[in-house]
Design a protein around this motif. Structure first.
Motif, PDB file in Angstrom:
ATOM      1  N   VAL A 216     -31.891 -25.593 -16.683  1.00 51.31           N
ATOM      2  CA  VAL A 216     -31.903 -24.245 -16.334  1.00 51.31           C
ATOM      3  C   VAL A 216     -31.078 -23.250 -17.093  1.00 51.31           C
ATOM      4  CG1 VAL A 216     -32.220 -24.659 -13.833  1.00 51.31           C
ATOM      5  CG2 VAL A 216     -29.865 -24.278 -14.833  1.00 51.31           C
ATOM      6  N   LEU A 217     -31.569 -22.023 -17.112  1.00 52.41           N
ATOM      7  CA  LEU A 217     -30.864 -21.009 -18.246  1.00 52.41           C
ATOM      8  C   LEU A 217     -29.674 -20.522 -17.287  1.00 52.41           C
ATOM      9  CD1 LEU A 217     -30.947 -19.591 -21.062  1.00 52.41           C
ATOM     10  CD2 LEU A 217     -32.362 -17.879 -19.886  1.00 52.41           C
ATOM     11  N   LEU A 218     -28.463 -20.825 -17.927  1.00 49.15           N
ATOM     12  CA  LEU A 218     -27.357 -20.228 -17.208  1.00 49.15           C
ATOM     13  C   LEU A 218     -27.110 -18.753 -17.286  1.00 49.15           C
ATOM     14  CD1 LEU A 218     -24.569 -22.945 -18.210  1.00 49.15           C
ATOM     15  CD2 LEU A 218     -26.194 -22.981 -16.009  1.00 49.15           C
ATOM     16  N   PRO A 219     -26.771 -18.199 -16.170  1.00 50.22           N
ATOM     17  CA  PRO A 219     -26.545 -16.614 -16.389  1.00 50.22           C
ATOM     18  C   PRO A 219     -25.656 -16.416 -17.233  1.00 50.22           C
ATOM     19  CG  PRO A 219     -26.460 -17.313 -13.944  1.00 50.22           C
ATOM     20  CD  PRO A 219     -26.506 -18.644 -14.703  1.00 50.22           C
ATOM     21  N   GLU A 220     -25.923 -15.197 -18.022  1.00 49.78           N
ATOM     22  CA  GLU A 220     -24.904 -14.837 -19.386  1.00 49.78           C
ATOM     23  C   GLU A 220     -23.265 -14.609 -18.638  1.00 49.78           C
ATOM     24  OE1 GLU A 220     -26.170 -11.550 -21.522  1.00 49.78           O
ATOM     25  OE2 GLU A 220     -28.239 -12.316 -21.998  1.00 49.78           O
ATOM     26  N   SER A 221     -23.375 -14.193 -17.588  1.00 47.20           N
ATOM     27  CA  SER A 221     -21.853 -13.872 -16.726  1.00 47.20           C
ATOM     28  C   SER A 221     -21.459 -14.997 -16.797  1.00 47.20           C
ATOM     29  CB  SER A 221     -21.869 -13.026 -15.475  1.00 47.20           C
ATOM     30  OG  SER A 221     -22.656 -14.052 -14.660  1.00 47.20           O
ATOM     31  N   LEU A 222     -22.054 -16.239 -16.364  1.00 56.09           N
ATOM     32  CA  LEU A 222     -21.283 -17.579 -16.263  1.00 56.09           C
ATOM     33  C   LEU A 222     -20.783 -18.256 -17.462  1.00 56.09           C
ATOM     34  CD1 LEU A 222     -20.537 -20.061 -14.582  1.00 56.09           C
ATOM     35  CD2 LEU A 222     -22.707 -20.802 -14.884  1.00 56.09           C
ATOM     36  N   GLY A 223     -21.906 -17.901 -18.554  1.00 57.02           N
ATOM     37  CA  GLY A 223     -21.500 -18.396 -19.821  1.00 57.02           C
ATOM     38  C   GLY A 223     -20.104 -17.661 -20.537  1.00 57.02           C
ATOM     39  N   ASP A 224     -19.853 -16.327 -20.176  1.00 58.02           N
ATOM     40  CA  ASP A 224     -18.836 -15.656 -20.710  1.00 58.02           C
ATOM     41  C   ASP A 224     -17.804 -16.184 -19.860  1.00 58.02           C
ATOM     42  OD1 ASP A 224     -20.620 -14.142 -22.209  1.00 58.02           O
ATOM     43  OD2 ASP A 224     -20.532 -12.489 -20.700  1.00 58.02           O
ATOM     44  N   GLU A 225     -17.608 -16.558 -18.593  1.00 62.22           N
ATOM     45  CA  GLU A 225     -16.655 -16.796 -17.880  1.00 62.22           C
ATOM     46  C   GLU A 225     -16.022 -18.244 -18.476  1.00 62.22           C
ATOM     47  OE1 GLU A 225     -16.427 -16.476 -13.701  1.00 62.22           O
ATOM     48  OE2 GLU A 225     -17.753 -15.029 -13.869  1.00 62.22           O
ATOM     49  N   LEU A 226     -17.156 -19.113 -18.741  1.00 64.15           N
ATOM     50  CA  LEU A 226     -16.788 -20.245 -19.231  1.00 64.15           C
ATOM     51  C   LEU A 226     -16.116 -20.442 -20.533  1.00 64.15           C
ATOM     52  CD1 LEU A 226     -19.738 -22.536 -18.129  1.00 64.15           C
ATOM     53  CD2 LEU A 226     -17.535 -22.336 -16.931  1.00 64.15           C
ATOM     54  N   GLU A 227     -16.630 -19.469 -21.351  1.00 66.42           N
ATOM     55  CA  GLU A 227     -16.241 -19.400 -22.668  1.00 66.42           C
ATOM     56  C   GLU A 227     -14.717 -18.839 -22.777  1.00 66.42           C
ATOM     57  OE1 GLU A 227     -20.354 -18.622 -25.067  1.00 66.42           O
ATOM     58  OE2 GLU A 227     -19.118 -16.997 -24.646  1.00 66.42           O
ATOM     59  N   LYS A 228     -14.274 -17.744 -21.783  1.00 68.22           N
ATOM     60  CA  LYS A 228     -13.223 -17.474 -21.519  1.00 68.22           C
ATOM     61  C   LYS A 228     -12.043 -18.394 -21.082  1.00 68.22           C
ATOM     62  CE  LYS A 228     -14.607 -12.622 -20.649  1.00 68.22           C
ATOM     63  NZ  LYS A 228     -14.705 -11.455 -19.700  1.00 68.22           N
ATOM     64  N   MET A 229     -12.448 -19.361 -20.038  1.00 70.81           N
ATOM     65  CA  MET A 229     -11.668 -20.273 -19.811  1.00 70.81           C
ATOM     66  C   MET A 229     -11.124 -21.120 -20.780  1.00 70.81           C
ATOM     67  SD  MET A 229     -13.475 -21.707 -15.848  1.00 70.81           S
ATOM     68  CE  MET A 229     -13.608 -20.488 -14.894  1.00 70.81           C
ATOM     69  N   ILE A 230     -12.218 -21.623 -21.678  1.00 67.22           N
ATOM     70  CA  ILE A 230     -12.021 -22.544 -22.867  1.00 67.22           C
ATOM     71  C   ILE A 230     -11.280 -21.870 -23.834  1.00 67.22           C
ATOM     72  CG2 ILE A 230     -13.009 -23.935 -24.550  1.00 67.22           C
ATOM     73  CD1 ILE A 230     -15.345 -24.466 -22.611  1.00 67.22           C
ATOM     74  N   ASN A 231     -11.507 -20.611 -24.123  1.00 71.22           N
ATOM     75  CA  ASN A 231     -10.799 -19.809 -25.261  1.00 71.22           C
ATOM     76  C   ASN A 231      -9.246 -19.838 -24.639  1.00 71.22           C
ATOM     77  OD1 ASN A 231     -10.462 -18.363 -27.650  1.00 71.22           O
ATOM     78  ND2 ASN A 231     -11.071 -16.506 -26.787  1.00 71.22           N
ATOM     79  N   SER A 232      -9.168 -19.523 -23.586  1.00 72.08           N
ATOM     80  CA  SER A 232      -7.588 -19.273 -23.328  1.00 72.08           C
ATOM     81  C   SER A 232      -6.987 -20.520 -23.360  1.00 72.08           C
ATOM     82  CB  SER A 232      -7.604 -18.757 -21.754  1.00 72.08           C
ATOM     83  OG  SER A 232      -8.009 -17.506 -21.555  1.00 72.08           O
ATOM     84  N   PHE A 233      -7.618 -21.766 -22.842  1.00 72.92           N
ATOM     85  CA  PHE A 233      -6.748 -23.035 -23.046  1.00 72.92           C
ATOM     86  C   PHE A 233      -6.706 -23.392 -24.446  1.00 72.92           C
ATOM     87  CE2 PHE A 233      -7.906 -27.571 -23.859  1.00 72.92           C
ATOM     88  CZ  PHE A 233      -6.825 -28.069 -23.489  1.00 72.92           C
ATOM     89  N   TRP A 234      -7.525 -23.147 -25.404  1.00 72.85           N
ATOM     90  CA  TRP A 234      -7.434 -23.708 -26.630  1.00 72.85           C
ATOM     91  C   TRP A 234      -6.486 -22.940 -27.394  1.00 72.85           C
ATOM     92  CZ3 TRP A 234      -7.697 -22.293 -32.087  1.00 72.85           C
ATOM     93  CH2 TRP A 234      -7.941 -23.350 -32.782  1.00 72.85           C
TER      94      TRP A 234
END
Length: 498
Positions: A216-234
């Motif tokens: 499935v194509l994930l909603p763009e809002s979900l992709g943005d939130e996942l990216e923010k989580m990983i970015n903050s962790f890194w």
């Protein structure tokens, strides 16, 4: 095995494998045994899945036998689609039949006969039944009692993904966010270097949504939130100790290392590349059950690349349809006899930049095939006809194509891999290079030389941060709004910078 036609010698060999095994177990570090089972194989034995497939062939035969007699009927998603009575995935089985008590009794009889023949007991406590919305409550109760299973409402998960996804994507979004959040929270308290965080991000965090991305194509809002989580962790941000500073946006970190990034995945681009593999299968493998069902439902008179979204499409089809841009860009025809290749509409030239002909279509020759440009007597290009129809650029490109496969059929290949097979890696690179506009995010410089230096990875990342201006020196901290003196703490005379 005798019913399926296997010879006695083969059956004897298999029987020896089942009866000659021994087990030994470790108790307090000491070997205890041996244990000789009466039958069966140990878990993980390479022969086990093949024997399981042979057993399930018996179940398949029983279902087809009852279906052929008209005792049970499968499900069709639309006219022209194949009838589905069962689907097997590893040791899971999905059974489809009409919501009728007599059909349920026949299915129960099939399962009982299979259990007696194979000694594989069905776990009814873990089995569930799902009904369509048009089924009455009385029929639901009678069928559930007949099968001895409970009704499920479609909110459960299968293979790590919600089984039913409607218009509201909250179930899918919440599931992935929770999994990602739990992983990151478990890592945040550990003292990890940037190199260690890079390994965790690439090998664990980015892998969590991979299975969902393939369907499935994930909603763009979900992709943005996942990216923010990983970015903050890194970057080392931690909510328990206060939000840290994210020195670069995720879009810049997702650039390849030779362009000044860290090579993290761009979620939307990787999602499209994963879905492109499903689209490629629909384009090239026409005999699979999935391809036949999708073709009957969404593009019965055309091909996958010409298919429209349609009225009220499923979430899966809407997702795969979005990958058309990826498949279309990488598709190329390998010339055989030329009977299946339209001269004007399909990519068949060997030019890496432009695989279509650039000559304007000639009226009356809209359906012309490449086979019509070949001289059948000589097996060579009909150069007079080619020069008459095409412009100079196309004539030169056509003349370079060798005609040594005229006895074979034309073949669709993926032009970004040497073997012509679709790979997610090559599709993702093409997306990031040509389809997604990210040229403004590329940082100039010979970054490859940096990553080739023979030093520990944490040193390379420190040098990368230095070159990208991501070190927390005082001048940078002041620009980020951190209240501090920007002077050097040692001399106090000059600004502390890189």
């Amino acid at each position: 095995m005798r019913k399926m036609g296997f010879c006695e010698k083969w059956i004897k060999w298999i029987s020896m494998c089942l009866t000659s095994i021994q087990y030994s177990v470790l108790v307090n570090g000491e070997s205890v045994g041996s244990i000789v089972p009466g039958r069966g194989l140990r878990q993980g034995d390479p022969l086990s899945p093949y024997l399981f497939i042979l057993c399930t062939e018996g179940l398949t035969y029983l279902i087809k036998k009852y279906e052929g007699r008209g005792d049970i009927h499968g499900v069709r998603v639309c006219r022209g689609a194949p009838s589905l009575s069962h689907l097997l995935f590893a040791d899971d089985c999905f059974l489809f039949f009409r919501a009728d008590v007599r059909k349920a009794q026949c299915m129960k009889q099939i399962l009982n006969n299979y259990e007696k023949a194979s000694d594989q007991a069905i776990n009814y406590a873990k089995s569930e039944v799902y009904f369509s919305r048009n089924t009455s409550n009385d029929i639901k109760i009678q069928i559930s009692d007949t099968l001895g299973v409970s009704e499920v409402m479609g909110t459960w998960c299968y293979l790590g993904m919600p089984s039913m996804i409607g218009r509201n994507k909250k179930a899918l979004v919440g599931y992935l966010k929770d999994r990602m959040w739990k992983k990151i929270q478990g890592w945040s308290g550990k003292h990890l270097s940037k190199a260690g965080r890079e390994v965790l991000v690439k090998s664990v965090a980015q892998v969590i949504p991979t299975y969902c991305m393939s369907t499935v194509l994930l909603p763009e809002s979900l992709g943005d939130e996942l990216e923010k989580m990983i970015n903050s962790f890194w970057w080392g941000s931690n909510k328990s100790s206060g939000r840290g500073i994210n020195w670069l946006r995720w879009e810049k970190l997702a650039m390849r290392k030779e362009y000044g990034g860290m090579g993290f995945r761009h979620f939307y681009g990787f999602n499209l590349a994963m879905l492109g593999k499903q689209g490629w299968h629909l384009l090239t493998n026409h005999d699979t059950i999935l391809s036949r069902i999708f073709k009957a439902k969404y593009y019965p008179k055309t091909g996958f690349l010409e298919a429209n979204l349609g009225h009220n499409p499923s979430y899966v089809w809407r997702s795969i349809h979005a990958s058309q841009v990826v498949v279309r860009r990488g598709l190329k025809w390998r010339l055989g006899n030329g009977n299946n290749i339209n001269v004007w509409k399909q990519p068949w030239l060997r030019d890496d930049h432009q695989t279509h002909v650039t000559t304007e279509m000639i009226t009356g020759r809209e359906d012309m095939r490449v086979a019509g440009l070949v001289n059948n007597n000589t097996g060579m290009w009909n150069h007079d006809l080619v020069q008459q129809i095409f412009n100079e650029r196309d004539v030169a490109a056509i003349s370079k194509i060798p005609l040594n496969l005229l006895t074979q059929d034309d073949e669709q290949i993926w032009r970004y891999s040497k073997k012509g097979i679709y790979t997610v890696r090559s599709a993702y690179y093409q997306l990031m290079e040509n389809i997604i506009d990210n040229n403004h995010l590329k940082e100039q410089g010979n970054w490859r030389q940096l990553w080739k230096i023979q030093v520990p990875n944490k040193v390379k990342i420190f040098m990368w941060r230095l070159l990208r201006g991501c070190l927390p020196v005082r001048s940078r901290l002041v620009r980020k709004g951190v209240p501090c003196d920007n002077k050097c703490p040692n001399c106090g005379s000059y600004e502390e910078n890189e």
